[in-house]
Design a protein around this motif. Structure first.
Motif: not given
Length: 111
Positions: A78-104
């Motif tokens: 009955h002890r709660p787990s240390d980890r969050p539920p499985k469905y909460w670990s990945v909210v949305e996986n949209i692929g590789k992150p794209v870096p922000f490049v500012p234009l000067h």
């Protein structure tokens, strides 16, 4: 057929709709994880010794006492787990992150 007439009709014995399935699942539920078992116990306090009493309005009341505190215990099941539920670990996986490049430098559209 209207919805009210449809909902009144009894379901067949071998019906596999979501309502019948839910009722079957609720009937076969085992002991809930939220219900404590005989190994689990709540925290409690017991008065072990009365050290002072006083008469108030003809009634004796305890003004000072020693207490024994029993801490709560929760079994491993009955002890709660240390980890969050499985469905909460990945909210949305949209692929590789794209870096922000500012234009000067200002630029003009070509075309």
């Amino acid at each position: 057929m209207t919805l009210s007439l449809y909902s009144i009709q009894p379901h067949a014995q071998d019906c596999d709709c979501s309502v019948c399935w839910s009722q079957q699942q609720m009937a076969t539920l085992t002991v809930s994880q939220s219900e404590p078992c005989d190994q689990c116990r709540r925290a409690s306090a017991q008065r072990t010794q009365i050290t002072a009493m006083r008469c108030v309005g003809g009634v004796w009341i305890v003004t000072q006492a020693e207490w024994q505190i029993l801490p709560a215990f929760t079994c491993e099941k009955h002890r709660p787990s240390d980890r969050p539920p499985k469905y909460w670990s990945v909210v949305e996986n949209i692929g590789k992150p794209v870096p922000f490049v500012p234009l000067h430098e200002p630029f003009q559209l070509v075309g």
